[in-house]
Write a protein that holds these residues in place. Structure first.
Motif, PDB file in Angstrom:
ATOM      1  N   ASN A   1       0.790  -0.975  -0.461  1.00  0.00           N
ATOM      2  CA  ASN A   1      -0.368   0.397   0.096  1.00  0.00           C
ATOM      3  C   ASN A   1       0.441   1.100  -0.435  1.00  0.00           C
ATOM      4  N   THR A   2       1.945   1.160   0.400  1.00  0.00           N
ATOM      5  CA  THR A   2       3.013   2.374   0.756  1.00  0.00           C
ATOM      6  C   THR A   2       4.212   2.131   1.153  1.00  0.00           C
ATOM      7  N   VAL A   3       5.121   3.107   0.152  1.00  0.00           N
ATOM      8  CA  VAL A   3       6.373   2.762   0.472  1.00  0.00           C
ATOM      9  C   VAL A   3       7.239   4.415   1.020  1.00  0.00           C
ATOM     10  N   ASN A   4       7.968   4.895   1.988  1.00  0.00           N
ATOM     11  CA  ASN A   4       8.926   5.911   2.173  1.00  0.00           C
ATOM     12  C   ASN A   4       9.902   5.571   0.641  1.00  0.00           C
ATOM     13  N   ILE A   5       9.915   6.773  -0.262  1.00  0.00           N
ATOM     14  CA  ILE A   5      10.812   6.764  -1.936  1.00  0.00           C
ATOM     15  C   ILE A   5      11.580   7.426  -1.428  1.00  0.00           C
ATOM     16  N   GLY A   6      11.788   8.205  -0.095  1.00  0.00           N
ATOM     17  CA  GLY A   6      13.129   8.727  -0.102  1.00  0.00           C
ATOM     18  C   GLY A   6      13.007   9.158   1.540  1.00  0.00           C
ATOM     19  N   LYS A   7      14.291   9.150   1.958  1.00  0.00           N
ATOM     20  CA  LYS A   7      13.607   9.355   2.582  1.00  0.00           C
ATOM     21  C   LYS A   7      15.555   9.620   3.930  1.00  0.00           C
ATOM     22  N   LEU A   8      15.426  10.772   4.632  1.00  0.00           N
ATOM     23  CA  LEU A   8      16.822  11.381   5.505  1.00  0.00           C
ATOM     24  C   LEU A   8      16.888  11.535   7.256  1.00  0.00           C
ATOM     25  N   ASN A   9      17.478  11.826   7.765  1.00  0.00           N
ATOM     26  CA  ASN A   9      16.846  12.134   9.066  1.00  0.00           C
ATOM     27  C   ASN A   9      17.752  12.288  10.402  1.00  0.00           C
ATOM     28  N   THR A  10      18.632  13.120  10.061  1.00  0.00           N
ATOM     29  CA  THR A  10      19.532  13.959  11.303  1.00  0.00           C
ATOM     30  C   THR A  10      19.965  13.120  12.408  1.00  0.00           C
ATOM     31  N   ASN A  11      19.031  12.508  12.745  1.00  0.00           N
ATOM     32  CA  ASN A  11      18.838  12.305  14.378  1.00  0.00           C
ATOM     33  C   ASN A  11      18.963  10.752  14.778  1.00  0.00           C
TER      34      ASN A  11
ATOM     35  N   LEU B   1      18.221   4.008   9.962  1.00  0.00           N
ATOM     36  CA  LEU B   1      16.916   4.714   9.215  1.00  0.00           C
ATOM     37  C   LEU B   1      16.196   3.534   9.043  1.00  0.00           C
ATOM     38  N   SER B   2      15.077   3.476   9.737  1.00  0.00           N
ATOM     39  CA  SER B   2      13.972   2.264   9.524  1.00  0.00           C
ATOM     40  C   SER B   2      12.747   3.612   8.510  1.00  0.00           C
ATOM     41  N   GLU B   3      12.253   2.304   7.821  1.00  0.00           N
ATOM     42  CA  GLU B   3      10.964   2.383   7.366  1.00  0.00           C
ATOM     43  C   GLU B   3       9.846   1.365   7.304  1.00  0.00           C
ATOM     44  N   THR B   4       8.208   1.838   7.263  1.00  0.00           N
ATOM     45  CA  THR B   4       7.309   0.744   8.192  1.00  0.00           C
ATOM     46  C   THR B   4       6.491   1.105   6.538  1.00  0.00           C
ATOM     47  N   VAL B   5       6.300  -0.833   5.313  1.00  0.00           N
ATOM     48  CA  VAL B   5       5.343  -0.939   4.642  1.00  0.00           C
ATOM     49  C   VAL B   5       4.062  -0.935   4.938  1.00  0.00           C
ATOM     50  N   GLU B   6       2.987  -0.790   4.975  1.00  0.00           N
ATOM     51  CA  GLU B   6       2.121  -1.293   4.568  1.00  0.00           C
ATOM     52  C   GLU B   6       1.326  -2.096   3.448  1.00  0.00           C
ATOM     53  N   PHE B   7       0.709  -3.239   4.020  1.00  0.00           N
ATOM     54  CA  PHE B   7       0.585  -3.900   2.666  1.00  0.00           C
ATOM     55  C   PHE B   7      -0.600  -4.534   3.140  1.00  0.00           C
ATOM     56  N   THR B   8      -1.386  -5.350   2.000  1.00  0.00           N
ATOM     57  CA  THR B   8      -3.287  -6.149   2.383  1.00  0.00           C
ATOM     58  C   THR B   8      -2.375  -7.588   1.362  1.00  0.00           C
ATOM     59  N   PHE B   9      -3.079  -8.825   1.819  1.00  0.00           N
ATOM     60  CA  PHE B   9      -3.087  -9.739   2.033  1.00  0.00           C
ATOM     61  C   PHE B   9      -4.252 -10.226   1.752  1.00  0.00           C
TER      62      PHE B   9
END
Length: 157
Positions: free
Chosen positions: A120-130, A134-142
Motif C-alpha cells: 500500500n505505502t512505501v517511503n520513496i526517500g528518507k533522511l534523518n539527522t537524529n 534509518l528504518s521504514e514501515t511498509v503497509e500491505f494487504t493480503f
C-alpha cells in the motif's frame, strides 16, 4: 489451596528468532532486514435487525487481511515495486512466509503463508539527522493465508 499451572518462561517466543521470506515471480528473497512484521485478519460484519429484539445482531460476511513491516532502510526492493506500478500501471502481488522458531522453546515452530500480498505505502526517500540507523514501515494487504506449521500444544508447569 488450588494449584495453578503457569507458562514455562522458556516457551515465551523470542521475537527475534524467526525469519521472513518474500516470493516474487518465483524468486525468493530472504528479508533479514525486517525488524517487525505483523499481519492481521479482520472480519467484515453486517448489522442485522430482527423482530422481537431491540438490540442489533451481527453476521460475519467476509474478511480482509492487512499488515505492516518495519525494516531497516537498506533495500530498494519495495520502492522498485511501487515505482513499477506508478510508472507503468503494472502492480506486483507476491507471497510472504513468516516463521517463528525459537530453539529454546519446547513448543516448536509456526510457519504462516500470506498469499497475494500487495504493497500500500512505501517511503520513496528518507533522511534523518537524529538517527544512526534509518528504518521504514511498509503497509500491505493480503487476500489468502495458510498456517503451514502450528506451534505444539503449550504445557504448563
Amino acid at each position: 489451596m488450588t494449584y495453578t499451572q503457569t507458562l514455562k518462561a522458556w516457551d515465551a517466543i523470542n521475537g527475534a528468532m524467526g525469519c521472513v521470506y518474500a516470493k516474487v515471480d518465483g524468486s525468493v528473497e530472504e528479508m533479514f532486514y525486517v525488524k517487525d512484521i505483523e499481519a492481521t485478519i479482520t472480519k467484515k460484519k453486517s448489522e442485522i435487525k430482527v423482530l422481537g429484539y431491540v438490540g442489533t445482531k451481527t453476521k460475519a460476511t467476509g474478511w480482509s487481511g492487512a499488515g505492516t513491516m518495519t525494516m531497516y532502510y537498506c533495500t530498494s526492493y519495495f520502492r522498485e515495486m511501487m515505482l513499477e506500478y506508478a510508472n507503468t500501471g503494472v502492480d506486483t502481488y507476491f507471497d510472504l512466509y513468516i516463521e517463528n522458531e525459537d530453539p529454546s522453546s519446547e513448543i516448536g515452530a509456526q510457519r504462516i503463508w500470506l498469499k497475494r500480498v500487495n504493497i500500500n505505502t512505501v517511503n520513496i526517500g528518507k533522511l534523518n539527522t537524529n538517527s544512526t540507523e534509518l528504518s521504514e514501515t511498509v503497509e500491505f494487504t493480503f487476500d489468502g493465508v495458510e498456517i503451514l506449521e502450528s506451534f505444539d500444544d503449550v504445557e504448563g508447569e
